[in-house]
Design a protein around this motif. Structure first.
Motif, short mmCIF file in Angstrom:
data_model
loop_
_atom_site.label_atom_id
_atom_site.label_comp_id
_atom_site.label_asym_id
_atom_site.label_seq_id
_atom_site.Cartn_x
_atom_site.Cartn_y
_atom_site.Cartn_z
N TYR A 286 0.81 -1.22 0.00
CA TYR A 286 0.00 0.00 0.00
C TYR A 286 0.85 1.26 0.00
O TYR A 286 0.34 2.34 0.29
CB TYR A 286 -0.95 -0.01 1.21
CG TYR A 286 -2.11 -0.96 1.01
CD1 TYR A 286 -3.27 -0.57 0.35
CD2 TYR A 286 -2.02 -2.29 1.43
CE1 TYR A 286 -4.31 -1.45 0.15
CE2 TYR A 286 -3.07 -3.18 1.22
CZ TYR A 286 -4.20 -2.74 0.58
OH TYR A 286 -5.24 -3.63 0.37
N LYS A 287 2.13 1.12 -0.35
CA LYS A 287 2.97 2.30 -0.43
C LYS A 287 2.55 3.17 -1.61
O LYS A 287 2.30 2.67 -2.70
CB LYS A 287 4.43 1.88 -0.58
CG LYS A 287 5.00 1.31 0.70
CD LYS A 287 6.30 0.62 0.46
CE LYS A 287 7.32 1.61 -0.05
NZ LYS A 287 8.62 0.96 -0.28
N GLY A 288 2.46 4.47 -1.37
CA GLY A 288 2.01 5.39 -2.39
C GLY A 288 0.50 5.53 -2.45
O GLY A 288 -0.02 6.24 -3.31
N LEU A 289 -0.21 4.87 -1.52
CA LEU A 289 -1.68 4.93 -1.55
C LEU A 289 -2.18 6.35 -1.30
O LEU A 289 -3.13 6.79 -1.97
CB LEU A 289 -2.26 3.99 -0.49
CG LEU A 289 -3.79 4.01 -0.35
CD1 LEU A 289 -4.46 3.58 -1.66
CD2 LEU A 289 -4.23 3.10 0.80
N ILE A 290 -1.56 7.07 -0.37
CA ILE A 290 -2.02 8.42 -0.06
C ILE A 290 -1.89 9.35 -1.26
O ILE A 290 -2.88 10.00 -1.65
CB ILE A 290 -1.29 8.98 1.17
CG1 ILE A 290 -1.69 8.18 2.42
CG2 ILE A 290 -1.61 10.47 1.36
CD1 ILE A 290 -0.97 8.60 3.68
N PRO A 291 -0.68 9.46 -1.89
CA PRO A 291 -0.63 10.32 -3.08
C PRO A 291 -1.52 9.80 -4.20
O PRO A 291 -2.01 10.58 -5.02
CB PRO A 291 0.84 10.28 -3.48
CG PRO A 291 1.42 9.09 -2.82
CD PRO A 291 0.65 8.93 -1.55
N CYS A 292 -1.74 8.48 -4.24
CA CYS A 292 -2.64 7.93 -5.25
C CYS A 292 -4.06 8.44 -5.04
O CYS A 292 -4.71 8.91 -5.98
CB CYS A 292 -2.61 6.40 -5.18
SG CYS A 292 -3.71 5.61 -6.39
N LEU A 293 -4.55 8.37 -3.79
CA LEU A 293 -5.91 8.84 -3.51
C LEU A 293 -6.02 10.35 -3.70
O LEU A 293 -7.05 10.84 -4.21
CB LEU A 293 -6.29 8.47 -2.07
CG LEU A 293 -6.56 6.99 -1.81
CD1 LEU A 293 -6.81 6.75 -0.32
CD2 LEU A 293 -7.73 6.48 -2.64
N VAL A 294 -4.96 11.08 -3.31
CA VAL A 294 -4.96 12.53 -3.50
C VAL A 294 -5.04 12.87 -4.98
O VAL A 294 -5.67 13.86 -5.38
CB VAL A 294 -3.70 13.16 -2.87
CG1 VAL A 294 -3.57 14.63 -3.25
CG2 VAL A 294 -3.74 13.02 -1.35
N ARG A 295 -4.42 12.02 -5.80
CA ARG A 295 -4.45 12.26 -7.24
C ARG A 295 -5.75 11.79 -7.88
O ARG A 295 -6.41 12.54 -8.60
CB ARG A 295 -3.28 11.55 -7.93
CG ARG A 295 -3.34 11.68 -9.45
CD ARG A 295 -2.55 10.60 -10.15
NE ARG A 295 -2.70 10.65 -11.59
CZ ARG A 295 -3.71 10.15 -12.28
NH1 ARG A 295 -4.69 9.53 -11.63
NH2 ARG A 295 -3.77 10.25 -13.59
N VAL A 296 -6.11 10.52 -7.64
CA VAL A 296 -7.19 9.92 -8.44
C VAL A 296 -8.58 10.42 -8.06
O VAL A 296 -9.47 10.42 -8.91
CB VAL A 296 -7.16 8.37 -8.34
CG1 VAL A 296 -5.84 7.83 -8.85
CG2 VAL A 296 -7.44 7.88 -6.92
N THR A 297 -8.78 10.83 -6.81
CA THR A 297 -10.12 11.28 -6.42
C THR A 297 -10.54 12.53 -7.18
O THR A 297 -11.57 12.53 -7.86
CB THR A 297 -10.20 11.49 -4.90
OG1 THR A 297 -9.80 10.29 -4.23
CG2 THR A 297 -11.62 11.85 -4.49
N PRO A 298 -9.75 13.62 -7.10
CA PRO A 298 -10.15 14.79 -7.91
C PRO A 298 -9.99 14.55 -9.40
O PRO A 298 -10.74 15.11 -10.21
CB PRO A 298 -9.20 15.90 -7.43
CG PRO A 298 -8.02 15.18 -6.87
CD PRO A 298 -8.56 13.91 -6.28
N ALA A 299 -9.01 13.69 -9.79
CA ALA A 299 -8.82 13.39 -11.21
C ALA A 299 -10.04 12.66 -11.78
O ALA A 299 -10.49 12.95 -12.90
CB ALA A 299 -7.56 12.57 -11.42
#
Length: 317
Positions: A286-299
């Motif tokens: 789950y490494k990188g999950l936080i920047p992933c969610l920060v990116r994909v949710t608004p994207a």
């Protein structure tokens, strides 16, 4: 009537245009977060520092896992600063933007084209199983076409300015997207373009979960409140559906990124699973999950806002 049925059973070019536009728009805005997410997905060093429960965590072991030239990041904000400082400022944060725009734009456009085309062939009210099957078929079809594009995107995002072109005889840095394509085919063969394809297939569950959740939310809202959907609904439903999909399928994204990393030599899908769990435990997946969610949710919200509104406009032409 015959003309109407023919139109119902055909793929709609408007879905292709609207989906492509949505994918391009979200990629152009949020690409730096995609780069940071990929950097953390393949960053072996971080986990061992944090895993206090591991038996005798060793710095030597950490050094063996990560290439010596891979930048050392202390956190997500430090990653941004490091890329900005050491990799040509803002240009470094947008490394791989061109191929990512092509990959994401074509993936979204083709996905909506196939998915909506499959849904249009049903004569009765769609069920969850209909949504699921259609979304899965669309996802598998699209990854067959776009896996090479996403592979090159990952390779371009993992360019480190500090290293030379050749390290141990292995090419790890490319001048541009075209050179990356030529180098991969020359050194790894045509099948090298499909590195990460197996976890990518599992990763199609992401699209399935997202689209089924999104369509069910829209269907529920219109049936319960009997009102037309607007931009707020598109944004909210797409964001929520994407969060659900990412949390459920993120480990497959991470395994795919590690397989596609040109700086490592994993044997196969199961080798990544075994080494990641042995050295980093569940946290490693789950490494990188936080920047992933920060990116994909608004994207995701932006993608669907552009898609839905442009599609509605095109239908009026």
């Amino acid at each position: 009537m015959e003309n109407k049925n023919r139109q119902k059973n055909s793929f709609d070019w408007r879905s292709l245009i609207a989906g492509t536009a949505g994918g391009v728009a979200s990629t152009a805005v949020f690409h730096p977060l995609e780069l940071i997410k990929i950097r953390w997905q393949v960053y072996e060093a971080a986990s061992l520092k944090k895993l206090k429960f591991l038996d005798n965590p060793s710095k030597d072991k950490l050094g063996q896992l990560a290439p010596s030239y891979r930048p050392k990041y202390r956190g997500l904000f430090d990653t941004v600063l490091s890329v900005y400082k050491n990799e040509n400022g803002i240009r470094g944060l947008y490394r791989g933007l061109g191929i990512n725009t092509l990959a994401s734009g074509s993936a979204w456009g083709l996905y909506f084209l196939v998915y909506n085309g499959l849904k249009a062939r049903h004569d009765k009210k769609l069920t969850i199983s209909n949504y699921t099957l259609d979304a899965t078929i669309a996802g598998v079809s699209i990854i067959l076409v776009t896996n090479p594009l996403f592979l090159i995107k990952t390779r371009m995002c993992l360019q480190y300015s500090e290293i030379d072109k050749d390290v141990g005889g292995k090419v790890v840095k490319y001048k541009n997207t075209l050179e990356a394509l030529r180098t991969i085919v020359r050194n790894e063969g045509f099948l090298g373009l499909y590195t990460g394809f197996i976890p990518g297939l599992f990763g199609t569950l992401n699209g399935t979960i997202q689209m089924v959740s999104y369509d069910l939310m829209k269907s529920w809202w219109t049936n319960y409140f009997h009102e037309d959907l607007n931009t707020v609904h598109f944004s909210t439903f797409s964001g929520l559906s994407k969060i659900i999909a990412v949390v459920c399928t993120y480990p497959f994204q991470l395994v795919r990124a590690r397989l596609q990393d040109q700086h490592q030599n994993y044997k196969n899908f199961f080798d990544v699973l075994a080494k990641t769990y042995r050295n980093e435990r569940i946290y490693g997946f789950y490494k990188g999950l936080i920047p992933c969610l920060v990116r994909v949710t608004p994207a995701a919200s932006l993608t669907f806002i552009v898609y839905e509104n442009l599609l509605n406009f095109l239908k009026t032409l």
